[in-house]
Design an enzyme around this catalytic site. Structure first.
Site, short mmCIF file in Angstrom:
data_model
loop_
_atom_site.label_atom_id
_atom_site.label_comp_id
_atom_site.label_asym_id
_atom_site.label_seq_id
_atom_site.Cartn_x
_atom_site.Cartn_y
_atom_site.Cartn_z
CB THR A 64 3.47 0.84 2.95
OG1 THR A 64 2.11 0.75 3.33
CG2 THR A 64 4.06 -0.56 2.84
NE ARG A 87 -7.17 -3.14 3.12
CZ ARG A 87 -5.94 -2.70 2.84
NH1 ARG A 87 -5.07 -2.54 3.79
NH2 ARG A 87 -5.62 -2.41 1.60
N GLY A 147 -4.31 -6.04 3.79
CA GLY A 147 -3.89 -5.58 2.46
C GLY A 147 -2.90 -6.53 1.81
CG ASP A 148 -0.29 -4.76 -1.02
OD1 ASP A 148 -0.84 -3.98 -0.21
OD2 ASP A 148 0.74 -4.45 -1.65
CB THR A 181 4.11 0.95 -1.20
OG1 THR A 181 3.26 1.86 -0.51
CG2 THR A 181 4.92 1.71 -2.24
N GLY A 182 0.97 0.52 -2.12
CA GLY A 182 -0.13 1.08 -2.91
C GLY A 182 -1.46 0.55 -2.41
N GLY A 208 -3.83 -1.78 -1.68
CA GLY A 208 -3.61 -3.21 -1.51
C GLY A 208 -4.58 -4.13 -2.22
N1 ASP Z 1 -0.33 -1.56 0.43
C1 ASP Z 1 -0.78 -1.11 1.72
C2 ASP Z 1 -2.12 -1.72 2.02
O1 ASP Z 1 -2.94 -1.76 1.15
C3 ASP Z 1 -0.86 0.36 1.84
C4 ASP Z 1 0.29 1.14 1.25
O2 ASP Z 1 1.20 0.55 0.72
O3 ASP Z 1 0.30 2.36 1.33
O4 ASP Z 1 -2.37 -2.08 3.14
#
Ligand code: ASP
Length: 358
Positions: A223, A251, A253-254, A274-275, A277
């Site tokens: 991301t 789905r 995410g965040d 990033t992570g 979500g």
């Molecule tokens: N945060 C992103 C999501 O959950 C994925 C990522 O940041 O790697 O969609």
């Protein structure tokens, strides 16, 4: 007082003195004074290209170099904009565009695949000067989703648009649409196949389809996000992603959720996350960092550490953030093995990192 600050003051007084008796020069005077006040104004920019199990042992030298070069190319674009007096939103957008166009990252070209072998992209942006924000979720034809998020912010009555409707809006605003095949990369397609195989083996006799560790780990890399402070003291942040490999049921995410994936407020800081979500949404990561600064008077680093090292892991999630505060202080905090990241300050000093120990 530094020499260049004394010089700046001297130029300012000189301009004021020479123009004070000429009414026609008022506008010109203001313009020159604005430029003078920008000479030593603070600014800065920080970016990420995703957090996760990024280990040196899994990386070739040439791939690592490719990541470092692309991070540098992207951050220099944004830094130039800021250095020339451009605004934080433009710096964030143009920087993210470079990362979206690179197949190295999970955003735009190179986005991860859904369970149905499609690509669904999310993005958001926030302007700290007025708390305006724009976001798009689940778009499948938008070359640069961050551009569409900016368009939603500036030219619609809404904050978030999703799917087909977002793309109809994009068409009406002249945003570039592409055939979904544009997003295809062999690497991301193979990642999906590996996760599906693993999922099949591990869940073969299990009727409960779980979004479990079995196939979440390593399904999210790359991301992209950016946070910037411009010379006028305005903060902005943006985030763009293909989400998580093997996601299904539309789905989201965040990344497109204001307050989770992206937040900016001139009073405090600008943050891009990033992570994993699901956890970043529940922890309201980006806004929480800002709130700790605003309501508790914490520094950016203290706030970022609390949320990323304590709050998110306590829920079971992982990931990181990049953030910059109103004074140009920067945080690049993550609880994973690595996070692609870079920072440039007003003096043009550049820091690029990938792994934890650097
Ligand atoms: N945060 C992103 C999501 O959950 C994925 C990522 O940041 O790697 O969609």
């Amino acid at each position: 007082m530094k020499n260049f600050q004394i010089l700046t003051l001297f130029i300012g007084f000189f301009v004021l003195y020479s123009c004070k008796n000429d009414p026609n020069s008022t506008l010109e005077t203001q313009k020159v004074l604005n430029e003078v006040s920008q000479i030593d104004a603070n600014f800065g920019i920080v970016i990420h290209g995703g957090a996760g199990t990024i280990l040196k042992k899994n990386m070739t030298d040439s791939l690592e170099l490719a990541y470092r070069n692309k991070l540098e190319e992207a951050i220099r674009i944004g830094h130039d904009i800021l250095n020339n007096g451009g605004d934080a939103i433009e710096a964030v957008t143009k920087t993210i565009n470079i990362l979206e166009d690179s197949p190295l990252f999970n955003a735009g070209k190179g986005s991860v695949f859904t369970h149905e072998e499609t690509n669904e992209l999310d993005a958001s942006v926030m302007d700290g000067s007025n708390l305006n924000a724009g976001a798009v979720a689940g778009v499948t034809h938008i070359k640069n989703p961050i551009d569409l998020a900016v368009e939603v912010m500036n030219n619609s009555d809404h904050v978030m648009l999703a799917g087909k409707g977002a793309e109809i809006f994009a068409q009406s605003r002249g945003i570039e649409l592409v055939d979904p095949s544009y997003f295809y990369t062999e690497k991301r397609y193979q990642s999906l196949q590996r996760i599906k195989d693993k999922e099949k083996t591990e869940l073969d006799h299990d009727t409960k389809v779980s979004f479990s560790d079995a196939f979440i780990k390593d399904s999210k890399f790359g991301t992209v996000g950016c946070a910037a402070l411009d010379k006028n003291g305005n903060l902005a942040a943006g985030t763009s992603t293909g989400g998580m490999t093997n996601k299904r049921w539309n789905r989201i995410g965040d990344a497109p959720i204001i307050g989770a994936g992206t937040y900016a407020n001139n009073k405090t800081c600008a943050v891009s996350s990033t992570g994993w979500g699901e956890f970043f949404i529940r922890a309201m990561v980006a806004h929480d960092i800002s709130a700790l600064m605003e309501y508790k008077g914490w520094s950016l680093q203290e706030a970022a550490k609390e949320v990323i090292q304590n709050k998110v892991p306590a829920l079971g999630g992982d990931g990181g953030i990049v953030a910059i505060d109103k004074d140009g202080n920067v945080a690049m905090e993550f609880n994973t093995a690595g996070m692609y990241r870079a920072h440039m300050n007003a003096e043009g000093e550049l820091i690029i990192g990938i792994y934890k120990e650097e």
